[in-house]
Design a protein around this motif. Structure first.
Motif, PDB file in Angstrom:
ATOM      1  N   ALA A 459       0.787  -1.236   0.000  1.00 33.92           N
ATOM      2  CA  ALA A 459       0.000   0.000   0.000  1.00 33.92           C
ATOM      3  C   ALA A 459       0.817   1.283   0.000  1.00 33.92           C
ATOM      4  N   GLY A 460       2.141   1.196   0.168  1.00 29.33           N
ATOM      5  CA  GLY A 460       2.928   2.423   0.254  1.00 29.33           C
ATOM      6  C   GLY A 460       2.696   3.159   1.551  1.00 29.33           C
ATOM      7  N   VAL A 461       2.460   2.418   2.651  1.00 28.20           N
ATOM      8  CA  VAL A 461       2.293   3.044   3.964  1.00 28.20           C
ATOM      9  C   VAL A 461       3.114   2.269   4.987  1.00 28.20           C
ATOM     10  N   ASN A 462       3.394   2.920   6.117  1.00 27.39           N
ATOM     11  CA  ASN A 462       4.062   2.283   7.249  1.00 27.39           C
ATOM     12  C   ASN A 462       3.024   2.039   8.333  1.00 27.39           C
ATOM     13  N   TRP A 463       3.152   0.905   9.003  1.00 25.90           N
ATOM     14  CA  TRP A 463       2.163   0.528  10.016  1.00 25.90           C
ATOM     15  C   TRP A 463       2.863   0.323  11.349  1.00 25.90           C
ATOM     16  N   SER A 464       2.215   0.788  12.424  1.00 32.08           N
ATOM     17  CA  SER A 464       2.796   0.736  13.756  1.00 32.08           C
ATOM     18  C   SER A 464       1.949  -0.134  14.678  1.00 32.08           C
ATOM     19  N   PRO A 465       2.345  -1.390  14.914  1.00 35.16           N
ATOM     20  CA  PRO A 465       1.605  -2.233  15.859  1.00 35.16           C
ATOM     21  C   PRO A 465       1.975  -1.897  17.296  1.00 35.16           C
ATOM     22  N   GLU A 466       1.512  -0.746  17.770  1.00 33.43           N
ATOM     23  CA  GLU A 466       1.958  -0.206  19.054  1.00 33.43           C
ATOM     24  C   GLU A 466       1.653  -1.146  20.224  1.00 33.43           C
ATOM     25  N   LEU A 467       2.419  -0.988  21.275  1.00 35.08           N
ATOM     26  CA  LEU A 467       2.177  -1.713  22.528  1.00 35.08           C
ATOM     27  C   LEU A 467       1.383  -0.817  23.465  1.00 35.08           C
ATOM     28  N   ARG A 468       0.277  -1.355  23.972  1.00 39.02           N
ATOM     29  CA  ARG A 468      -0.547  -0.602  24.917  1.00 39.02           C
ATOM     30  C   ARG A 468      -1.146  -1.555  25.932  1.00 39.02           C
ATOM     31  N   GLU A 469      -2.107  -2.362  25.494  1.00 35.64           N
ATOM     32  CA  GLU A 469      -2.754  -3.320  26.390  1.00 35.64           C
ATOM     33  C   GLU A 469      -2.044  -4.674  26.294  1.00 35.64           C
ATOM     34  N   THR A 470      -1.897  -5.330  27.435  1.00 34.26           N
ATOM     35  CA  THR A 470      -1.329  -6.673  27.448  1.00 34.26           C
ATOM     36  C   THR A 470      -2.104  -7.531  28.445  1.00 34.26           C
ATOM     37  N   ASN A 471      -2.121  -8.838  28.188  1.00 41.04           N
ATOM     38  CA  ASN A 471      -2.886  -9.754  29.036  1.00 41.04           C
ATOM     39  C   ASN A 471      -2.043 -10.411  30.114  1.00 41.04           C
ATOM     40  N   ASN A 472      -0.754 -10.593  29.827  1.00 41.32           N
ATOM     41  CA  ASN A 472       0.130 -11.277  30.756  1.00 41.32           C
ATOM     42  C   ASN A 472       1.568 -10.988  30.355  1.00 41.32           C
ATOM     43  N   GLU A 473       2.501 -11.576  31.062  1.00 43.03           N
ATOM     44  CA  GLU A 473       3.911 -11.285  30.793  1.00 43.03           C
ATOM     45  C   GLU A 473       4.332 -11.738  29.401  1.00 43.03           C
ATOM     46  N   ALA A 474       3.902 -12.929  29.000  1.00 41.83           N
ATOM     47  CA  ALA A 474       4.287 -13.434  27.688  1.00 41.83           C
ATOM     48  C   ALA A 474       3.710 -12.558  26.579  1.00 41.83           C
ATOM     49  N   ASP A 475       2.448 -12.143  26.748  1.00 37.31           N
ATOM     50  CA  ASP A 475       1.812 -11.268  25.761  1.00 37.31           C
ATOM     51  C   ASP A 475       2.557  -9.934  25.676  1.00 37.31           C
ATOM     52  N   LEU A 476       2.945  -9.398  26.814  1.00 35.58           N
ATOM     53  CA  LEU A 476       3.716  -8.154  26.858  1.00 35.58           C
ATOM     54  C   LEU A 476       4.995  -8.266  26.029  1.00 35.58           C
ATOM     55  N   ILE A 477       5.772  -9.309  26.271  1.00 31.68           N
ATOM     56  CA  ILE A 477       7.060  -9.438  25.591  1.00 31.68           C
ATOM     57  C   ILE A 477       6.875  -9.784  24.120  1.00 31.68           C
ATOM     58  N   ARG A 478       5.917 -10.649  23.803  1.00 30.15           N
ATOM     59  CA  ARG A 478       5.688 -10.977  22.393  1.00 30.15           C
ATOM     60  C   ARG A 478       5.271  -9.738  21.597  1.00 30.15           C
ATOM     61  N   ARG A 479       4.439  -8.884  22.191  1.00 27.41           N
ATOM     62  CA  ARG A 479       4.062  -7.650  21.493  1.00 27.41           C
ATOM     63  C   ARG A 479       5.271  -6.710  21.376  1.00 27.41           C
ATOM     64  N   LEU A 480       6.080  -6.641  22.413  1.00 28.67           N
ATOM     65  CA  LEU A 480       7.297  -5.826  22.323  1.00 28.67           C
ATOM     66  C   LEU A 480       8.207  -6.324  21.203  1.00 28.67           C
ATOM     67  N   GLN A 481       8.286  -7.637  21.035  1.00 27.44           N
ATOM     68  CA  GLN A 481       9.092  -8.185  19.950  1.00 27.44           C
ATOM     69  C   GLN A 481       8.548  -7.764  18.593  1.00 27.44           C
ATOM     70  N   THR A 482       7.229  -7.798  18.452  1.00 26.18           N
ATOM     71  CA  THR A 482       6.624  -7.428  17.175  1.00 26.18           C
ATOM     72  C   THR A 482       6.896  -5.968  16.831  1.00 26.18           C
ATOM     73  N   ILE A 483       6.778  -5.070  17.815  1.00 25.21           N
ATOM     74  CA  ILE A 483       7.035  -3.664  17.500  1.00 25.21           C
ATOM     75  C   ILE A 483       8.524  -3.406  17.278  1.00 25.21           C
ATOM     76  N   THR A 484       9.392  -4.252  17.872  1.00 27.84           N
ATOM     77  CA  THR A 484      10.823  -4.135  17.591  1.00 27.84           C
ATOM     78  C   THR A 484      11.097  -4.392  16.118  1.00 27.84           C
ATOM     79  N   LEU A 485      10.299  -5.285  15.517  1.00 30.80           N
ATOM     80  CA  LEU A 485      10.498  -5.697  14.133  1.00 30.80           C
ATOM     81  C   LEU A 485       9.458  -5.065  13.211  1.00 30.80           C
ATOM     82  N   SER A 486       9.197  -3.782  13.399  1.00 31.50           N
ATOM     83  CA  SER A 486       8.216  -3.082  12.563  1.00 31.50           C
ATOM     84  C   SER A 486       8.769  -1.727  12.142  1.00 31.50           C
ATOM     85  N   ALA A 487       7.961  -0.970  11.410  1.00 29.34           N
ATOM     86  CA  ALA A 487       8.408   0.333  10.909  1.00 29.34           C
ATOM     87  C   ALA A 487       8.623   1.339  12.036  1.00 29.34           C
ATOM     88  N   GLN A 488       7.951   1.155  13.163  1.00 27.32           N
ATOM     89  CA  GLN A 488       8.120   2.067  14.300  1.00 27.32           C
ATOM     90  C   GLN A 488       7.984   1.280  15.601  1.00 27.32           C
TER      91      GLN A 488
END
Length: 716
Positions: A459-488
């Motif tokens: 699409a010619g756009v950048n997407w930011s899967p931001e970290l905000r809500e988390t359910n548990n420790e594993a969810d927190l870190i897995r989401r942090l990993q995803t945003i580490t590997l994204s445009a922002q």
């Protein structure tokens, strides 16, 4: 450029025979424009950047259209235009902007509407676009701001021969609604496009020959990909909406004192005296001395980002002057500027330039430009389709264009001042590739976030899967990993007092109750943010290729491995640059299946080798990041800095994976300004001969962004 024009006379069976002309023109290398009927006054191309013509010429040579454009049939229907394009039964389709629920698009009905929420799988979204790409190596774009409906080989035409064959088949009675309604009963070899409310249609057809080159042509025609400042690729933290200057300063000190890298701090709505709609005036109760606050935050080497939206409250210093350049309806009692008009652009722009840009505000978060949720009748907060704007555009068209026009008005202030920026934006539309901005939303499914990351490359756009809500420790870190590997990489704490790794339960966070293991989680967060900072040379050079060559830095596997049928449906893995394959672990998972395309791949955590062309079931602890490095790669990793300044020189170690190793080119310039558009930059060629490395620096930039200090063989 030689123009080729064909006229196709279409006879339409109506009570009165009507004749319409179709023109076909080769407007750029590998790009054709087809016009039928009378185009509207305002089209998305009116607001795009000039194309990067020279890079377009360097793509694979395409001297003829990817299919016979004269086979496109147009007809005028009640209230609009219909186009019908022949397709074959083996074609697959991708795109339509930042789609949430679907990856492959064949058999779908896509309704292209900008909407604040995705309900079902209709095609609505923050950056829904009338542009799709075929696996046959071409793309089709409808140059309109009207709502557009696509039938992607989803409806079969009446065929008497097929009917006779089917009549001889024995009937199988469906016993479930899935069998009855969920199947495509009539195959189709046609894509149909419907645009209502218009007397004409303008199509652009982009040739390949590959799907990746289709995307490149589109991005280069749009003006080239976005080129962020180096700091924009670091870590961003958005503070709680109600925070005062002292509370923001405390968060800033937290990052510096605990050696957690952070380049930008964002302020949410509470910095203003009124935020729905906006006053664009500092709330002196929370920020009694805005200039001193900005100076103090900048002195700690943070860049400041301010949240706002464009709807202008009656208390705003802008209100009285901008009313005459606004539409005839309000949003949250605020005036809606018509950013097509020079009056609205100048008033809004001049105020923001004087009040914020020149005072040291480095970027903005532009919210609420994505219209209301179309499927919830009592949440119609946006301006209506019947709205009228001073430019003459109507509400339907402005809903599609509003985000793009708003983004451009604000971003141009930084171009004017030769200051590079990196915005958060809520909405976008066609030809947005050059915009230095990242999209975000309030939807929060991790799986959706990943699918949108994959689709963003079409699409010619950048997407930011931001970290905000988390359910548990594993969810927190897995989401942090995803945003580490994204445009922002951004954490949005707009309702959190503390960073989520200190306490992810919202109520306990509000009471500032720390998790028992908050120090361990803080260390995991620090490690991931440090990794992000280490990746800056690699990421920055990937974005340089986006600008100069149109190659999206984040993209679906199908764009790189189009000949591999196994990647055609993969919507939960993606390429980051040329050499990193990302396979996020979703919803606290510790095991998932990962498919590796042809070649050899290495686990970044363990250096374990995987042979391509097959799938593996892979288990990872939350301390391991789902990142795999392609064979024959030089991966430049920098010593992580706490922040980026104009004086920063990154100390780089080159990690060698496999042999022989392909040379790598790093991009070097002053990442705080736009001088790269004038040719002021260097390219560093990194090479490895099997025993030692070498660096060749070419260009006219006098500064230095990298020191290449070490070469390390990681896997061979």
């Amino acid at each position: 450029m030689k123009k080729r024009v064909f006229l196709l006379i279409l006879s339409i069976v109506l009570p009165v025979s009507l004749v319409f002309s179709q023109s076909i023109e080769n407007i750029a290398p590998g790009i054709w424009k087809i016009v039928f009927g009378a185009p509207e006054k305002y089209l998305p191309t009116d607001f795009k950047e000039p194309p990067l013509s020279e890079p377009l010429k360097t793509l694979g040579h395409v001297d003829r259209p990817p299919f016979d454009l004269k086979t496109i049939q147009f007809r005028k229907a009640a209230g609009g235009i219909i186009a019908q394009l022949p397709v074959d039964t083996a074609e697959r389709f991708y795109g339509f902007g930042l789609q949430t629920n679907a990856f492959e698009q064949r058999g779908m009905r896509r309704e292209i509407r900008i909407s604040s929420w995705v309900s079902g799988n209709l095609g609505f979204g923050h950056a829904s676009m009338p542009f799709y790409i075929s696996s046959r190596g071409y793309g089709v774009l409808v140059n309109t701001a009207r709502n557009t409906v696509f039938y992607m080989a989803s409806k079969g035409k009446l065929d008497t021969a097929r009917f006779e064959r089917a009549n001889n088949d024995s009937q199988k009675i469906a016993l479930t609604t899935v069998d009855l309604y969920g199947k495509q009963h009539t195959p189709s070899n046609e894509v149909s496009i419907v645009v209502n409310g218009t007397e004409g249609m303008v199509l652009y057809v982009f040739g390949g020959p590959s799907m990746r080159e289709v995307v490149q042509r589109y991005n280069l025609f749009s003006g080239g990909g976005a080129m962020p400042p180096l700091w924009g690729l670091g870590f961003k933290y958005r503070t709680k909406a109600t925070f005062t200057d002292k509370q923001v300063a405390a968060i800033a000190n937290y990052f510096r004192d605990n050696k957690i890298p952070c380049d930008m701090i964002g302020l949410e709505p509470g910095w203003q005296t009124h935020s729905y709609s906006c006053s664009f005036a500092w709330n002196k109760k929370n920020f009694p001395d805005p200039d001193a606050f900005i100076s103090s935050i900048n002195a700690k080497q943070f860049k400041l980002n301010l949240w706002e939206h464009a709807y202008t409250h009656p208390s705003s210093p802008l209100f009285d002057s901008i009313v005459k350049y606004s539409c005839d309806y309000t949003v949250w009692t605020g005036a809606v500027p018509d950013f097509i008009t020079a009056g609205a652009q100048n008033l809004f722009g001049n105020y923001h330039e004087t009040t914020f840009v020149k005072k040291g505000i480095t970027a903005f978060k532009l919210d609420e430009s994505d219209a209301a949720d179309y499927l919830v009748a009592d949440l119609e907060w946006s301006f209506p389709d019947i709205a009228r704007f001073p430019s003459g555009i109507d509400g339907i068209q402005m809903r599609q264009l509003f985000g793009t026009l708003y983004n451009k008005t604000m971003i141009d202030l930084y171009r004017k001042n030769n200051k590079r920026t990196w915005f958060d934006v809520r909405s976008s539309y066609l030809f947005a590739a050059p915009s230095p901005a990242v999209l975000y939303s309030d939807m929060y499914s991790h799986a959706d976030f990943v699918r949108m990351t994959v689709n963003s490359g079409f699409a010619g756009v950048n997407w930011s899967p931001e970290l905000r809500e988390t359910n548990n420790e594993a969810d927190l870190i897995r989401r942090l990993q995803t945003i580490t590997l994204s445009a922002q990489m951004v954490v949005n704490g707009w309702y959190l007092d503390l960073p989520p790794w200190l306490q992810y339960e919202v109520n306990k966070n509000a009471r500032q109750e720390l998790l028992p293991n908050h120090k361990q989680l803080e260390e995991k967060a620090r490690k991931l943010i440090n990794l992000r900072m280490s990746l800056l040379p690699y990421l920055y050079s990937a974005f340089a290729r986006y600008y100069f060559e149109g190659i999206p830095p984040v993209r679906a596997l199908v764009l790189d491995y189009a000949d591999d049928v196994n990647v055609m449906k993969i919507d939960d893995q993606y390429m980051l640059g040329e050499s990193i394959l990302c396979a996020p672990f979703i919803d606290s998972a510790s095991t998932r299946t990962v498919y590796f395309p042809k070649g050899t791949w290495y686990d970044f955590n363990t250096n374990k080798k995987y042979e391509g062309g097959r799938s593996y079931k892979i288990t990872m602890s939350i301390d391991e990041i789902p990142m795999f490095i392609k064979d024959n790669t030089i991966l430049p990793l920098a010593n992580p800095e706490q922040f980026i300044t104009s004086e920063t020189v990154l100390q780089v170690t080159c990690h060698i994976y496999g042999k022989p190793v392909q040379p790598l080119q790093l991009f070097e310039d002053n990442s705080f300004n736009y001088d790269y558009t004038k040719g002021i930059y260097n390219r560093l060629q990194l090479s490895w001969d099997g025993r030692k490395g070498s660096v060749t620096r070419k260009g006219n930039y006098k500064g230095r962004l990298y020191n290449i200090n070490k070469w390390q063989v990681v896997a061979s």
